[in-house]
Motif scaffolding. Structure first.
Motif, PDB file in Angstrom:
ATOM      1  N   GLN A  13      -2.171   4.588   3.073  1.00 37.95           N
ATOM      2  CA  GLN A  13      -3.628   4.256   2.564  1.00 37.95           C
ATOM      3  C   GLN A  13      -3.795   2.890   3.571  1.00 37.95           C
ATOM      4  O   GLN A  13      -4.181   1.706   3.083  1.00 37.95           O
ATOM      5  CB  GLN A  13      -3.179   3.849   1.200  1.00 37.95           C
ATOM      6  CG  GLN A  13      -3.946   5.111   0.827  1.00 37.95           C
ATOM      7  CD  GLN A  13      -4.761   6.016   1.035  1.00 37.95           C
ATOM      8  OE1 GLN A  13      -5.955   5.238   1.072  1.00 37.95           O
ATOM      9  NE2 GLN A  13      -5.324   7.332   0.614  1.00 37.95           N
ATOM     10  N   ALA A  14      -2.197   2.439   4.433  1.00 39.75           N
ATOM     11  CA  ALA A  14      -2.303   0.483   4.269  1.00 39.75           C
ATOM     12  C   ALA A  14      -3.595   0.196   5.163  1.00 39.75           C
ATOM     13  O   ALA A  14      -3.637  -1.034   5.121  1.00 39.75           O
ATOM     14  CB  ALA A  14      -1.252   1.116   5.547  1.00 39.75           C
ATOM     15  N   GLU A  15      -4.737   0.834   6.168  1.00 37.43           N
ATOM     16  CA  GLU A  15      -5.618   0.766   7.330  1.00 37.43           C
ATOM     17  C   GLU A  15      -6.823   0.125   5.529  1.00 37.43           C
ATOM     18  O   GLU A  15      -6.902  -0.527   5.532  1.00 37.43           O
ATOM     19  CB  GLU A  15      -5.784   0.936   7.888  1.00 37.43           C
ATOM     20  CG  GLU A  15      -5.148   1.624   9.267  1.00 37.43           C
ATOM     21  CD  GLU A  15      -5.829  -0.049   9.728  1.00 37.43           C
ATOM     22  OE1 GLU A  15      -6.792  -0.382  10.082  1.00 37.43           O
ATOM     23  OE2 GLU A  15      -5.044  -1.162  10.341  1.00 37.43           O
ATOM     24  N   LYS A  16      -6.339   1.161   4.867  1.00 33.58           N
ATOM     25  CA  LYS A  16      -8.311   0.892   4.130  1.00 33.58           C
ATOM     26  C   LYS A  16      -7.608  -0.398   2.979  1.00 33.58           C
ATOM     27  O   LYS A  16      -8.690  -0.837   2.633  1.00 33.58           O
ATOM     28  CB  LYS A  16      -7.541   2.121   2.649  1.00 33.58           C
ATOM     29  CG  LYS A  16      -9.262   2.384   2.702  1.00 33.58           C
ATOM     30  CD  LYS A  16      -9.216   4.292   1.673  1.00 33.58           C
ATOM     31  CE  LYS A  16     -10.454   4.041   1.011  1.00 33.58           C
ATOM     32  NZ  LYS A  16     -10.475   5.499   0.475  1.00 33.58           N
ATOM     33  N   LEU A  17      -6.270  -0.552   2.663  1.00 27.81           N
ATOM     34  CA  LEU A  17      -6.196  -1.343   1.711  1.00 27.81           C
ATOM     35  C   LEU A  17      -6.555  -3.196   2.649  1.00 27.81           C
ATOM     36  O   LEU A  17      -6.729  -4.020   2.009  1.00 27.81           O
ATOM     37  CB  LEU A  17      -4.491  -1.479   1.300  1.00 27.81           C
ATOM     38  CG  LEU A  17      -4.114  -2.766   0.634  1.00 27.81           C
ATOM     39  CD1 LEU A  17      -4.751  -2.874  -0.756  1.00 27.81           C
ATOM     40  CD2 LEU A  17      -2.630  -2.691  -0.155  1.00 27.81           C
ATOM     41  N   LYS A  18      -5.713  -2.571   4.380  1.00 31.47           N
ATOM     42  CA  LYS A  18      -5.550  -3.970   4.735  1.00 31.47           C
ATOM     43  C   LYS A  18      -7.397  -4.145   5.178  1.00 31.47           C
ATOM     44  O   LYS A  18      -8.128  -5.178   4.456  1.00 31.47           O
ATOM     45  CB  LYS A  18      -5.367  -3.992   6.389  1.00 31.47           C
ATOM     46  CG  LYS A  18      -5.562  -4.275   7.571  1.00 31.47           C
ATOM     47  CD  LYS A  18      -4.769  -3.968   8.599  1.00 31.47           C
ATOM     48  CE  LYS A  18      -5.290  -5.010   9.267  1.00 31.47           C
ATOM     49  NZ  LYS A  18      -4.229  -4.450  11.356  1.00 31.47           N
ATOM     50  N   GLY A  19      -8.444  -3.754   5.118  1.00 33.01           N
ATOM     51  CA  GLY A  19      -9.701  -3.626   4.909  1.00 33.01           C
ATOM     52  C   GLY A  19     -10.708  -4.525   3.222  1.00 33.01           C
ATOM     53  O   GLY A  19     -10.926  -5.087   3.351  1.00 33.01           O
TER      54      GLY A  19
ATOM     55  N   ARG B 228      -9.062  -1.270  -5.247  1.00 30.70           N
ATOM     56  CA  ARG B 228      -7.517  -1.445  -4.256  1.00 30.70           C
ATOM     57  C   ARG B 228      -6.474  -0.134  -4.933  1.00 30.70           C
ATOM     58  O   ARG B 228      -5.470   0.215  -4.920  1.00 30.70           O
ATOM     59  CB  ARG B 228      -7.188  -2.530  -3.552  1.00 30.70           C
ATOM     60  CG  ARG B 228      -6.695  -3.137  -5.470  1.00 30.70           C
ATOM     61  CD  ARG B 228      -6.387  -4.224  -4.723  1.00 30.70           C
ATOM     62  NE  ARG B 228      -5.634  -5.456  -5.293  1.00 30.70           N
ATOM     63  CZ  ARG B 228      -5.282  -7.008  -5.702  1.00 30.70           C
ATOM     64  NH1 ARG B 228      -5.653  -7.579  -4.575  1.00 30.70           N
ATOM     65  NH2 ARG B 228      -4.534  -7.338  -6.788  1.00 30.70           N
ATOM     66  N   ALA B 229      -6.721  -0.478  -6.805  1.00 35.61           N
ATOM     67  CA  ALA B 229      -5.850   0.302  -7.195  1.00 35.61           C
ATOM     68  C   ALA B 229      -5.326   1.416  -6.876  1.00 35.61           C
ATOM     69  O   ALA B 229      -3.779   1.343  -7.368  1.00 35.61           O
ATOM     70  CB  ALA B 229      -6.692   0.696  -8.642  1.00 35.61           C
ATOM     71  N   ALA B 230      -6.047   2.130  -6.729  1.00 32.99           N
ATOM     72  CA  ALA B 230      -5.580   3.747  -6.894  1.00 32.99           C
ATOM     73  C   ALA B 230      -5.461   3.584  -4.584  1.00 32.99           C
ATOM     74  O   ALA B 230      -4.446   4.772  -4.681  1.00 32.99           O
ATOM     75  CB  ALA B 230      -6.910   4.361  -6.126  1.00 32.99           C
ATOM     76  N   LEU B 231      -5.147   2.693  -3.778  1.00 29.42           N
ATOM     77  CA  LEU B 231      -4.224   2.828  -3.447  1.00 29.42           C
ATOM     78  C   LEU B 231      -2.729   1.740  -2.535  1.00 29.42           C
ATOM     79  O   LEU B 231      -2.563   1.768  -1.757  1.00 29.42           O
ATOM     80  CB  LEU B 231      -5.193   1.911  -1.451  1.00 29.42           C
ATOM     81  CG  LEU B 231      -6.531   1.693  -1.758  1.00 29.42           C
ATOM     82  CD1 LEU B 231      -7.215   1.204  -0.761  1.00 29.42           C
ATOM     83  CD2 LEU B 231      -6.982   3.428  -1.587  1.00 29.42           C
ATOM     84  N   LEU B 232      -2.288   1.048  -4.123  1.00 34.86           N
ATOM     85  CA  LEU B 232      -1.049   0.837  -3.608  1.00 34.86           C
ATOM     86  C   LEU B 232       0.271   1.303  -4.323  1.00 34.86           C
ATOM     87  O   LEU B 232      -0.114   2.439  -4.419  1.00 34.86           O
ATOM     88  CB  LEU B 232      -1.322  -0.433  -5.741  1.00 34.86           C
ATOM     89  CG  LEU B 232      -2.609  -1.405  -5.286  1.00 34.86           C
ATOM     90  CD1 LEU B 232      -1.938  -2.031  -7.088  1.00 34.86           C
ATOM     91  CD2 LEU B 232      -2.407  -2.155  -4.241  1.00 34.86           C
ATOM     92  N   GLY B 233       1.275   0.785  -3.705  1.00 35.32           N
ATOM     93  CA  GLY B 233       2.142   1.704  -3.717  1.00 35.32           C
ATOM     94  C   GLY B 233       3.538   0.583  -4.615  1.00 35.32           C
ATOM     95  O   GLY B 233       4.681   1.294  -4.245  1.00 35.32           O
TER      96      GLY B 233
ATOM     97  N   ALA C 256       0.837  -1.135   0.012  1.00 39.42           N
ATOM     98  CA  ALA C 256      -0.280  -0.288  -0.115  1.00 39.42           C
ATOM     99  C   ALA C 256       1.276   1.251  -0.178  1.00 39.42           C
ATOM    100  O   ALA C 256       1.723   1.422   0.430  1.00 39.42           O
ATOM    101  CB  ALA C 256      -0.899  -0.528   1.044  1.00 39.42           C
ATOM    102  N   GLN C 257       0.697   2.159  -0.431  1.00 36.44           N
ATOM    103  CA  GLN C 257       0.583   3.253  -0.003  1.00 36.44           C
ATOM    104  C   GLN C 257       1.333   3.609   1.456  1.00 36.44           C
ATOM    105  O   GLN C 257      -0.261   3.376   1.918  1.00 36.44           O
ATOM    106  CB  GLN C 257       0.084   4.551  -0.869  1.00 36.44           C
ATOM    107  CG  GLN C 257       0.294   4.574  -2.193  1.00 36.44           C
ATOM    108  CD  GLN C 257      -0.775   5.305  -3.201  1.00 36.44           C
ATOM    109  OE1 GLN C 257      -0.805   6.502  -2.463  1.00 36.44           O
ATOM    110  NE2 GLN C 257      -1.052   5.347  -4.039  1.00 36.44           N
ATOM    111  N   PRO C 258       1.625   4.631   1.867  1.00 38.21           N
ATOM    112  CA  PRO C 258       1.893   4.842   3.802  1.00 38.21           C
ATOM    113  C   PRO C 258       1.092   5.127   3.785  1.00 38.21           C
ATOM    114  O   PRO C 258       0.390   4.385   5.191  1.00 38.21           O
ATOM    115  CB  PRO C 258       3.033   5.057   3.492  1.00 38.21           C
ATOM    116  CG  PRO C 258       4.339   5.162   2.219  1.00 38.21           C
ATOM    117  CD  PRO C 258       3.166   4.870   1.481  1.00 38.21           C
TER     118      PRO C 258
END
Lengths: 97, 97
Positions: free
Chosen positions: B16-22, B80-85, B12-14
């Protein structure tokens, strides 16, 4: 306390994949018999025979630390050093789902 | 035939980790109920909360292909595409020991 999960990617130089495979395979049985080892699985990439990964589960951090200091891991690390195609990528995880 | 193993690193982008985790957590239950899913485990890096990995086991390649086409994976991928690092690192393996 959750268990400790490990994902350890280990890459061989392309012409050393078979030799590294032998060394990595040899450390599986002694590791599985260690105290605190819940699971220890060695895999080879289906499209790149030089790409190996260990997926591991340990009871706790102390068990993992004892594993890293074990003779079979210390000796294996020295034996494989000249075969590697890069620095091993070893990360600790916690299962969240 | 050996089973298909998958190790899929998703970053994840740093912030956005919680959102990606969900989002990643939400795809675990429907995936485990898929035909041919032997094991599907989601883990989070102990020292980097933006670093996730799925460790998976599938009965065969057809089961994995059906999983990739499933609605929960297709929709999850878009969400999730917009959340990825970075690009996910998804590799197929065979257990060798």
């Amino acid at each position: 306390m959750p268990t400790i999960r490990v994902v350890a990617h280990i890459k061989a130089q392309p012409d050393q994949a078979e030799k590294l495979k032998g060394l990595l395979t040899a450390q599986v049985a002694p590791t599985r018999s260690e105290d605190g080892c819940i699971s220890y699985v060695l895999m080879q990439n289906n499209s790149d025979p030089a790409d190996f990964v260990f997926v591991e589960e340990w009871r706790d951090l102390n068990a993992l630390k004892a594993h890293i200091k074990s003779p079979h891991i210390q000796q294996g690390r020295e034996a494989r050093a000249a075969l590697l195609g890069g620095e091993p990528d070893i990360r600790l995880y916690t299962q969240i789902a």
